[in-house]
Design an enzyme around this catalytic site. Structure first.
Site, PDB file in Angstrom:
ATOM      1  N   LYS A 102     -64.412 158.438 -27.992  1.00  0.00           N
ATOM      2  CA  LYS A 102     -65.857 158.445 -27.680  1.00  0.00           C
ATOM      3  C   LYS A 102     -66.513 157.227 -28.333  1.00  0.00           C
ATOM      4  O   LYS A 102     -66.168 156.870 -29.471  1.00  0.00           O
ATOM      5  CB  LYS A 102     -66.473 159.748 -28.202  1.00  0.00           C
ATOM      6  CG  LYS A 102     -67.939 159.948 -27.802  1.00  0.00           C
ATOM      7  CD  LYS A 102     -68.447 161.312 -28.295  1.00  0.00           C
ATOM      8  CE  LYS A 102     -69.901 161.550 -27.910  1.00  0.00           C
ATOM      9  NZ  LYS A 102     -70.398 162.867 -28.360  1.00  0.00           N
ATOM     10  N   SER A 124     -72.713 165.659 -24.986  1.00  0.00           N
ATOM     11  CA  SER A 124     -72.728 164.219 -24.833  1.00  0.00           C
ATOM     12  C   SER A 124     -71.345 163.583 -24.676  1.00  0.00           C
ATOM     13  O   SER A 124     -71.261 162.434 -24.245  1.00  0.00           O
ATOM     14  CB  SER A 124     -73.428 163.584 -26.033  1.00  0.00           C
ATOM     15  OG  SER A 124     -72.696 163.808 -27.222  1.00  0.00           O
ATOM     16  N   SER A 151     -71.698 169.208 -27.983  1.00  0.00           N
ATOM     17  CA  SER A 151     -71.305 167.992 -27.250  1.00  0.00           C
ATOM     18  C   SER A 151     -69.812 167.820 -27.013  1.00  0.00           C
ATOM     19  O   SER A 151     -69.416 166.932 -26.269  1.00  0.00           O
ATOM     20  CB  SER A 151     -71.833 166.747 -27.969  1.00  0.00           C
ATOM     21  OG  SER A 151     -73.210 166.597 -27.706  1.00  0.00           O
TER      22      SER A 151
END
Lengths: 489, 101
Positions: A77, A152, A176
């Site tokens: 990420k 996210s 997330s």
């Protein structure tokens, strides 16, 4: 080669037997990403040259037969800093930012001979639940390209679900990791707060943030968490507790017989989609059939979680994001007249709307005259939410429920309505407020879109929810279904 | 929905946060922040008398370490991330308005 039906164990067997090499696997991974990412749009930045060199070096040294991660491609990420590899947190603010060190979790994965193939998309600074808040691109749900991948960590979940990589790291401040895992039909673990070092995770809500793995199976997930967990002197909130091998016992001997599971009535109440509720009740029946007991429990303060969270997380974010001032790194506005201009114009031009919204909410909650009414109140409600969990956990091994009230929604549908978007997190947020481990595993489908089952454990007891998740997985077929890439739309 | 926050308050908060909002954005954020603050107000339903605050859920408290200087020797790499540099320093505009000289 189709990676969609490969887990780490089978990839590892092929690597050890020499059927494939780390180099061939890595090259095929890039070829596949280039093909599928035209639709999925999961990646922000590919690390191709370095990854292939790394794979060659691993082949040369020899695949470690005792290390299931040896030679395995992973995606990271983009809020985890990677030395020399652009790290943007999906923000214009950090568009050209090249970190001078790597996050501890990234280092630990690399030490296990994994191959970092690139950085994946997310909501800007991890603020959002759809990955639509990225400054750069809109990632698509692996099952239907008209739907959001969640957020996210939407890029991480979509990359794993679409077969681009078997492993991705995400971060979870209010859901997330779990919510995008749920929306894409993969396994996502938010570990106990303190289990994984946050060093090198671009800070959002520091009392809530945790890094965790997204994978295709529970056992794969356990292997990755075992690799990245542990104390780190660089993160003073990281726990000194010993890290067990989370894959231990994830075999034919695993059983949920005699386990006591709590199903909070608030998790299947108003606002939860009928198909989601039905899938969770079916999962409860499955656990009963396998020898566990499931009884209804209550988390009476759960409904206040969203309000408490948006005060606490936004307050912490407003403080953490003060560092982006256009001076030392990151975006600096042009045509400025003085130093104040640099701060104000750089921040106003560099941050997207959701980030500004959270910074202002946090600034307001912490400002003179409002601190007691908002921040302190929220921190007290947080205590009550923790106590609710403690009470239930006294006589239960873990808690089960949905991850999200609905399946993946349509791109563009909620992005301009923050209130609706925030309420999506109602079932994941309390877990962050209490610092507990929570995992999403595939548990059904509604109109072709995956439904995630959330298992919530006691502090530092990831092992129990891995075990229960593994047993559920072995006795269901949901995780074996794979998306028709690009969706049916 | 009641006005939970005024435009002036939003303007003030934006200034504290070093953000600049034009008139359209000010209306937009005032409306949205008002709704969200309305949600915050629901916490008033909860009796928190004598309830302690939770500020961390870490199991580590008061972690101490030796204060040892460590030279990372990364000056050039650090400066490479700065938007503007000169002779090994980060360059910024004058603190007072350059047009006022």
């Amino acid at each position: 080669m189709n990676y969609l039906d490969k887990d780490l164990t089978s990839l590892h067997e092929d690597l050890v037997s020499g059927k494939i090499t780390a180099e061939s696997l890595t090259k095929e991974t890039f070829a596949n990403i280039k093909k599928t990412d035209e639709t999925t749009q999961a990646f922000l930045n590919l690390n191709e040259d370095a990854a292939i060199k790394n794979a060659q070096a691993i082949d040369q040294a020899g695949i470690d037969a005792d290390n299931v991660l040896s030679g395995i491609p992973v995606a990271i990420k983009d809020n985890l800093v990677t030395e020399g590899l652009t790290t943007t947190a999906a923000s214009k603010m950090l568009e050209n930012f090249k970190p001078i060190y790597s996050a501890t979790a990234v280092e630990k994965l690399a030490a296990k001979q994994t191959i970092n193939v690139g950085k994946v998309n997310m909501d800007e600074f991890a603020m959002g639940g759809s990955t639509e808040n990225s400054a750069f691109k809109i990632t698509k749900n692996a099952w239907d390209a008209t739907k959001v991948p969640g957020g996210s960590s939407g890029g991480s979940a979509a990359a794993v679900a679409s077969g681009q990589v078997p492993v991705a790291l995400g971060s979870d401040t209010g859901g997330s990791i779990r919510q995008p895992a749920s929306f894409n039909g993969v396994v996502g673990m938010k570990p106990t707060y303190g289990r994984v070092s946050r060093w090198g995770l671009i800070a959002f809500g520091s009392s809530l943030d945790q890094i965790g793995p997204i994978t295709r199976t529970v056992k794969d997930n356990a292997a990755v968490l075992t690799a990245i967990a542990g104390h780190d002197e660089h993160d003073l909130t990281s726990s000194t507790k010993k890290v067990p091998d989370f894959t231990a016992g994830l075999d034919d001997s695993a059983s949920v017989k005699g386990m006591k599971i709590g199903l909070p009535k608030e998790f299947i109440g108003e606002g939860v989609d009928a198909d989601v509720k039905a899938a969770i009740l079916a999962a409860a029946d499955k656990f009963r059939e396998l020898g566990a007991t499931v009884d209804e429990v209550s988390l009476p303060h759960n409904k206040y979680g969203v309000a408490a969270y948006y005060i606490i997380a936004s307050s912490e974010a407003s403080s953490n994001l003060q560092r982006f001032d256009g001076i030392r790194y990151g975006y600096r506005a042009k045509d400025v007249q003085n130093l104040e201009d640099v701060y104000v114009k750089s921040r106003s031009e560099g941050f997207g709307d959701e980030v500004k919204r959270r910074i202002m909410l946090g600034t307001y909650s912490l400002s003179a005259g409002f601190y007691d009414a908002y921040f302190k109140k929220a921190a007290q409600v947080r205590t009550l939410i923790i106590q609710d969990f403690q009470k239930v956990m006294q006589d239960h091994d873990f808690i089960m429920g949905p991850v999200a009230p609905t399946v993946a929604f349509t791109i563009g549908e909620e992005v301009s309505d923050p209130m609706t978007m925030y309420m999506n997190d109602i079932l994941t947020i309390p877990v962050n407020l209490a610092g507990l481990p929570g995992m999403s595993i595939p548990a059904g489908f509604s109109k072709g879109l995956p439904i995630g089952l959330q298992l919530i454990g006691k502090p530092f007891d990831e092992a129990t929810i891995y075990k229960a998740g593994y047993v559920f997985e072995q006795n269901t077929e949901f995780h074996k279904q794979t998306p028709e890439l690009g969706g049916q739309a | 929905m009641a006005n939970n926050i005024s435009k002036d308050q939003v303007q003030h908060v934006a200034e504290l946060a070093k953000l600049e909002l034009d008139d359209n954005q000010l209306d937009y954020f005032t409306d949205q922040l008002g709704q969200i603050i309305g949600l915050f107000e629901t916490l008033n339903e909860v009796d928190t008398t004598d309830v302690p605050v939770t500020s961390t859920v870490s199991d580590q408290l008061n972690v101490m370490r030796e204060d040892v200087a460590d030279n990372w020797n990364q000056k050039d790499a650090l400066l490479a991330n700065a938007p503007e540099t000169e002779n090994g320093y980060i360059k910024v505009p004058a603190i007072i308005d350059e047009s006022e000289d």
